[in-house]
Write a protein that holds these residues in place. Structure first.
Motif, short mmCIF file in Angstrom:
data_model
loop_
_atom_site.label_atom_id
_atom_site.label_comp_id
_atom_site.label_asym_id
_atom_site.label_seq_id
_atom_site.Cartn_x
_atom_site.Cartn_y
_atom_site.Cartn_z
N ARG A 5 27.18 27.84 46.26
CA ARG A 5 28.56 28.71 46.17
C ARG A 5 28.21 29.83 45.82
NH1 ARG A 5 32.06 28.25 40.92
NH2 ARG A 5 33.87 28.71 41.59
N ASN A 6 28.69 30.72 47.02
CA ASN A 6 28.41 32.35 46.69
C ASN A 6 28.41 32.99 45.89
OD1 ASN A 6 28.90 35.03 46.71
ND2 ASN A 6 29.52 34.61 49.06
N GLN A 12 29.12 35.67 44.17
CA GLN A 12 28.94 37.23 44.49
C GLN A 12 30.25 37.23 42.77
OE1 GLN A 12 29.89 38.53 47.77
NE2 GLN A 12 27.70 38.62 48.47
N HIS A 13 30.92 36.97 42.79
CA HIS A 13 31.14 37.02 41.29
C HIS A 13 30.98 37.52 40.70
CE1 HIS A 13 34.84 36.48 38.34
NE2 HIS A 13 33.78 35.78 37.64
N THR A 14 31.84 38.68 39.91
CA THR A 14 31.12 39.96 38.93
C THR A 14 32.46 39.44 37.68
OG1 THR A 14 31.62 41.61 39.59
CG2 THR A 14 29.49 40.35 39.96
N ALA A 65 35.46 40.74 36.78
CA ALA A 65 36.41 41.55 36.71
C ALA A 65 36.17 43.01 36.53
CB ALA A 65 37.91 41.37 37.86
N LYS A 66 36.60 43.74 36.59
CA LYS A 66 37.01 44.76 36.07
C LYS A 66 38.95 45.21 35.30
CE LYS A 66 38.56 48.07 40.01
NZ LYS A 66 38.08 47.31 40.56
N THR A 67 39.28 45.23 33.84
CA THR A 67 40.25 45.09 33.69
C THR A 67 41.43 46.60 34.71
OG1 THR A 67 39.46 44.11 32.04
CG2 THR A 67 41.65 44.75 31.58
N LYS A 68 41.71 46.21 35.33
CA LYS A 68 42.60 47.55 35.73
C LYS A 68 43.93 47.44 35.04
CE LYS A 68 45.74 48.77 39.67
NZ LYS A 68 46.23 48.57 41.11
N ASN A 73 46.82 48.35 34.66
CA ASN A 73 48.14 48.65 35.61
C ASN A 73 50.12 48.43 34.96
OD1 ASN A 73 47.88 45.67 35.02
ND2 ASN A 73 47.80 45.01 37.30
N SER A 74 49.97 48.86 33.67
CA SER A 74 51.49 48.83 33.08
C SER A 74 52.17 49.90 33.58
CB SER A 74 51.35 48.76 31.70
OG SER A 74 49.79 47.67 31.18
N PRO A 75 52.71 49.55 34.58
CA PRO A 75 53.84 50.36 35.28
C PRO A 75 55.13 50.44 34.30
CG PRO A 75 54.13 48.18 36.17
CD PRO A 75 53.02 47.64 35.21
N THR A 76 55.35 51.56 33.97
CA THR A 76 56.58 52.09 33.35
C THR A 76 57.31 52.70 34.49
OG1 THR A 76 55.17 52.42 31.90
CG2 THR A 76 57.21 54.06 31.88
N GLU A 77 59.23 52.57 33.80
CA GLU A 77 60.55 52.83 35.23
C GLU A 77 61.24 53.47 33.57
OE1 GLU A 77 62.34 50.43 37.90
OE2 GLU A 77 60.19 49.50 38.84
N ARG A 135 59.61 56.54 38.63
CA ARG A 135 58.29 55.24 38.66
C ARG A 135 57.23 56.56 38.05
NH1 ARG A 135 59.48 50.47 40.06
NH2 ARG A 135 56.76 49.81 40.39
N SER A 156 34.40 41.53 45.39
CA SER A 156 34.59 40.55 44.24
C SER A 156 35.38 40.66 43.24
CB SER A 156 33.07 40.66 43.63
OG SER A 156 33.33 42.25 42.59
N SER A 157 36.68 41.81 43.45
CA SER A 157 37.54 42.30 42.72
C SER A 157 38.22 42.63 43.77
CB SER A 157 36.97 43.08 42.30
OG SER A 157 38.75 43.19 41.21
N SER A 168 31.99 28.90 51.24
CA SER A 168 32.88 29.67 51.14
C SER A 168 31.91 30.97 50.43
CB SER A 168 33.10 28.45 49.94
OG SER A 168 32.25 28.42 49.35
N ALA A 169 32.99 31.53 50.37
CA ALA A 169 32.98 32.89 49.00
C ALA A 169 34.19 32.71 47.96
CB ALA A 169 32.64 33.61 49.60
N THR A 170 33.34 33.38 47.15
CA THR A 170 34.51 33.15 46.06
C THR A 170 34.79 34.96 45.39
OG1 THR A 170 32.82 33.06 43.76
CG2 THR A 170 33.97 31.47 44.36
N GLU A 180 42.99 40.26 40.42
CA GLU A 180 42.98 40.01 39.12
C GLU A 180 44.89 40.51 38.22
OE1 GLU A 180 40.81 41.34 37.73
OE2 GLU A 180 39.28 41.99 39.10
N THR A 221 50.51 42.97 35.62
CA THR A 221 51.11 43.71 34.66
C THR A 221 52.58 44.73 35.64
OG1 THR A 221 50.47 42.77 33.12
CG2 THR A 221 51.81 43.73 32.51
N LEU A 271 61.27 51.51 30.70
CA LEU A 271 60.73 50.21 29.96
C LEU A 271 59.14 50.39 30.64
CD1 LEU A 271 63.82 50.68 31.63
CD2 LEU A 271 63.76 47.73 30.32
N THR A 272 58.74 49.76 29.67
CA THR A 272 56.66 49.27 30.07
C THR A 272 56.36 48.23 29.98
OG1 THR A 272 56.29 51.85 29.36
CG2 THR A 272 54.34 49.92 30.04
N ALA A 273 56.03 47.22 31.20
CA ALA A 273 55.83 45.97 31.58
C ALA A 273 54.47 45.64 30.03
CB ALA A 273 55.54 45.19 32.78
#
Lengths: 90, 335
Positions: A44-45, A47-49, A51-54, A56-60, A87, B73-74, B202-204, B208, B211, B329-331
């Motif tokens: 199995r590859n 290469q998983h690392t 992940a960075k937490t993005k 991405n809490s969008p506001t409208e 947005r 990877s991401s 395979s690869a993985t 992410e 929201t 409104l913010t999710a």
């Protein structure tokens, strides 16, 4: 040579013939066929690392409006009803 | 005299045993000839060579956001729509690449590893995408590149294969904080040759957490008299990400075009319809968490939405004209 001896020799020849035939039969090549299926799954590859937490809490942002009815200022259609949603990208 | 007498008494009946012996001998030789000629194929002088079928191999599988791109990877999704991801790899068949590209087949699975049914061909918009050589979004290599290689026939043994997957915004989140963080998204290339010999590699990668929300246009309470209370004005909120969400809500006061300003708290909201104005939650300038618990979509056909019911009550005096404010409104990912 007696008849009895001739019969024995003939049977001996027959036995030799059968042995040779059996040997020849066994010597004949077998159908080798294909080898069984080989499963070749690569490791199995890895290469998983983590992940960075993005973020991405969008506001409208939307417009709310109301028209206050009065004799001095009669309501027309609110001007803002067709304004687009704003947005806000973090 | 005695000599001639002896000659006359020679036994003529001894011929029969000799004939019998000759017959047995011939029969024995015949048996030998038949058996040897029928079964001794190994002794034939005709040269034969058996070329056994070789199992194809798969290597260098990669998941990327670009065609024949480098492994990533991401992976990040796009809210409310699909995002293109590519899975590609190199197939080698020592009997020639045509043994797979023409006589055999190639297939790619792109799936969340917690959903092993994917490998049994149960596609799912949220967790399993499948493509094979007959699909428009999949193809063998047509040019030569870093990871791309066409099958030129003859002695050429290598050919690349790639599928493009349009992954929905609600695909399983395997990234940090995601519901499926313990798993990965795997791209698995399966190659099968003309003799049904098969292998895969395979690869993985990680998809992410996304929201995101999408809300309706505006909240228009219409025309009201002083001291009047509006009816419920529904605001549709859609979850356009891949996790369950709650929403932070805040608002502003509403300056009027002629006279005065309506205080922000005059607007109220509720997730339940037909709730009395007095029982609703007043809008505030400070973001307030509202537990929407709005699930993500699970199929492309059915959106995941809920409605926020809004009302306003006008003051008894001091305002006139058209009054306008904003609601924000913010999710947030549900905990």
């Amino acid at each position: 040579m007696e008849v009895k001896n001739i019969v024995i020799i003939s049977f001996a020849w027959a036995v030799v013939a059968i042995m040779i035939s059996t040997f020849a039969f066994l010597k004949a090549p077998m159908n080798s066929g294909n080898t069984s299926l080989a499963t070749r799954q690569a490791a199995r590859n890895a290469q998983h690392t983590d992940a960075k937490t993005k973020d991405n809490s969008p506001t409208e942002q939307i417009v709310s409006s109301v028209c206050v009815e009065s004799l001095e200022y009669p309501c027309s259609m609110p001007e803002n009803t067709t304004r687009p949603v704003v947005r806000i990208t973090p | 005299m005695s000599k001639s007498k002896t000659m006359k008494t020679a036994p003529q009946s001894n011929i029969l045993p000799f004939l019998t012996a000759i017959l047995f001998g011939v029969a024995a030789l015949l048996v030998i000839f038949i058996f040897v000629s029928l079964n001794s194929q190994g002794d034939t002088t005709t040269p034969t060579v058996d070329i056994e079928n070789a199992t194809p191999t798969v290597a260098n599988v990669q998941i990327s956001t670009s065609s024949y791109g480098n492994q990533e990877s991401s992976l990040n999704l796009t809210e409310a729509t699909t995002t293109e991801f590519y899975v590609h790899g190199m197939i080698t068949d020592n009997n020639g690449c045509v043994d797979v590209a023409t006589s055999g087949s190639a297939k790619i699975y792109f799936y969340d590893t917690q959903y092993t049914f994917c490998l049994s061909d149960f596609a799912d918009d949220a967790r399993c995408y499948i493509g094979d050589m007959n699909d428009a979004n999949c193809s063998f290599g047509s040019a030569t590149g870093t990871y791309e290689n066409p099958c030129n026939g003859g002695t050429d043994t290598n050919v690349s294969f790639q599928c493009q997957f349009d992954v929905h915004h609600f695909a399983d989140a395997t990234g940090a904080g995601g519901t499926f963080e313990a798993f990965d998204w795997e791209g698995r290339l399966v190659a099968t040759d003309g003799a049904a010999f098969t292998s895969s590699s395979s690869a993985t990668s990680t998809i992410e957490v996304l929201t995101a929300i999408d809300v309706g246009s505006t909240i228009n309470y219409g025309a009201l008299n002083l001291s009047a209370t509006s009816s419920d004005i529904g605001l549709v909120v859609r979850n356009t990400g891949n996790e369950q969400i709650d929403v932070n809500i805040s608002g502003t006061s509403m300056p009027c075009s002629e006279i005065g300003t309506i205080n922000v708290a005059q607007q109220k909201y509720s997730l339940t319809s037909s709730i009395a104005y007095s029982s609703k939650t007043a809008l505030s300038g400070t973001p307030t968490l509202v537990e929407f618990n709005l699930n993500r979509q699970t199929t492309a056909a059915t959106l995941s939405t809920t409605t926020l019911y809004n009302q306003i009550q006008l003051p008894s005096e001091g305002v006139a004209g058209t009054c306008t404010g904003t609601t924000t409104l913010t999710a947030l990912q549900s905990l």
